[in-house]
Design a protein around this motif. Sequence first.
Motif, PDB file in Angstrom:
ATOM      1  N   HIS A  45      35.458  36.587  32.047  1.00 36.82           N
ATOM      2  CA  HIS A  45      36.898  36.668  33.058  1.00 36.82           C
ATOM      3  C   HIS A  45      38.230  35.875  32.753  1.00 36.82           C
TER       4      HIS A  45
ATOM      5  N   TYR B 292      40.121  37.705  35.364  1.00 40.93           N
ATOM      6  CA  TYR B 292      39.772  37.322  36.850  1.00 40.93           C
ATOM      7  C   TYR B 292      40.765  37.072  38.135  1.00 40.93           C
TER       8      TYR B 292
ATOM      9  N   TYR C 162      36.617  44.642  39.426  1.00 39.90           N
ATOM     10  CA  TYR C 162      37.793  43.848  39.498  1.00 39.90           C
ATOM     11  C   TYR C 162      39.201  44.691  40.232  1.00 39.90           C
TER      12      TYR C 162
END
Length: 475
Positions: A177, A180, A216
Amino acid sequence: MEEILKKIKGITNNSKKVEKDFLFVAIKGTSVDGHNFIEEAIKKGASFIFLHEKKLKEKLEKKYPHINFYLFENTRKAQAEISKLFYEKPDEKLKIIGVTGTNGKTTTTNLIYQYLNFLGKNTGIIGTIEYRYKDHIYASGRTTPDSIEWFYLLKDMKKKGAEYIVSEISSHAVDQHRIYGTNFTGGIFTNLSQDHLDYHKTMENYYQAKKAFFDYIAKTNPDAVAVVNTDNSYGKRLFKEIKNKLKTISFGKETVDYQISDIDISIKGTTFKIKHKNQIYTIKTKLLGEFNVYNLTASIALLHSLGFDLDFLVEKAQDLKPIKGRFETIYSENFLVVNDYAHTPDALENILKSLKKIKHNRLIVVFGAGGDRDKTKRPLMGKVAEKYADIVFLTSDNPRSENPEEIIKDIKSGMKKEPVVEIDREKAIEKAITQAKKGDIILIAGKGHETYQEIKGKKYPFDDTQIAKKYLNLL
């Protein structure tokens, strides 16, 4: 989060970097657990702590009632969220292009970076070789930095005038992540082949980490563009699985949006054709190798999909410069030496196949495999080297904590013939050059741009290109 932002002076997950009124994020890593350093961080001035161990939180709250503790199911995600806010959402003020895949990330990001500079766009680059904006080079480490450094870099490059950022996106970065919540303008999938199974364990896990990058993108910007190599079996699958989530463009030799054909490779460069919407474009480039045809086509497809003129991109292809350690050519009077980062079975096979297409006498390869990394790829690399090369030299390549002899033994287990073994990498390169005859091609593979050799926890200066030049009397 808002309450925390008003009070903290900085964010870190390294207790050694904590200053007064910092937020310390306890990350449980593969070898170090940040929860063990919380008290050290408090003593150094941390006033806010992110952690995910409930019992530890309760224990520390009693001992340090003046400190603010926050429990999260995933502290990596929490770190990314607060870093984005702390650095004022820089990703939303930039156009960010991410490139993921086993091979080709560095070259493709560098080609896009060069193209954007040709187009007059202020562009930053984040990747394996360097983190850079114009003449400012930042200290770099991993291919993709962690979320604190990631959002700091985005903010600082934006502050210096950047409009675009092009970055390599590693599978580790997605899985951990590090990016992220980032708003991406576009993403490229180059290919997927065996690597990093020491971390991901299975190819399915590895693929899912790559796919998560495009998830994402779709979540943060449904108007973004995804460019996918559909000649790769995993690329075909990815294309099908993401095409309904965001605008997805395919490239490759098959019937696709940007179709490659008529590849011609010589020692001077490469020529090929791209067919797009029934129009054919001829590309001429100094870059060598069929895999670079894919890297260049991916770059052109992405930029054209973002609205840049295709004729301009085709014309400027001949001005693109090769990247250090990526099919880097060193010419001697009688033979050719090539330095390349190829450190996976697929990458090694691709470059050896490309070199085979160039007129030559013998093909000689010098390579090894990194220590403390995926051991299952070693015999596969030995098998590939033996299949395409006339002479194989096995040597060290960042053995790290492992015994180089054991690494070489693993590589040899995939080979039928006996290779030349020389553990000392410099001596192996010297022997290959000394034994070379007129018309030979020597490939030095595995380290590429790296300027060190890592042995027993220490990095020693070592540059394959410079070593080769030394024995070619070019220094």
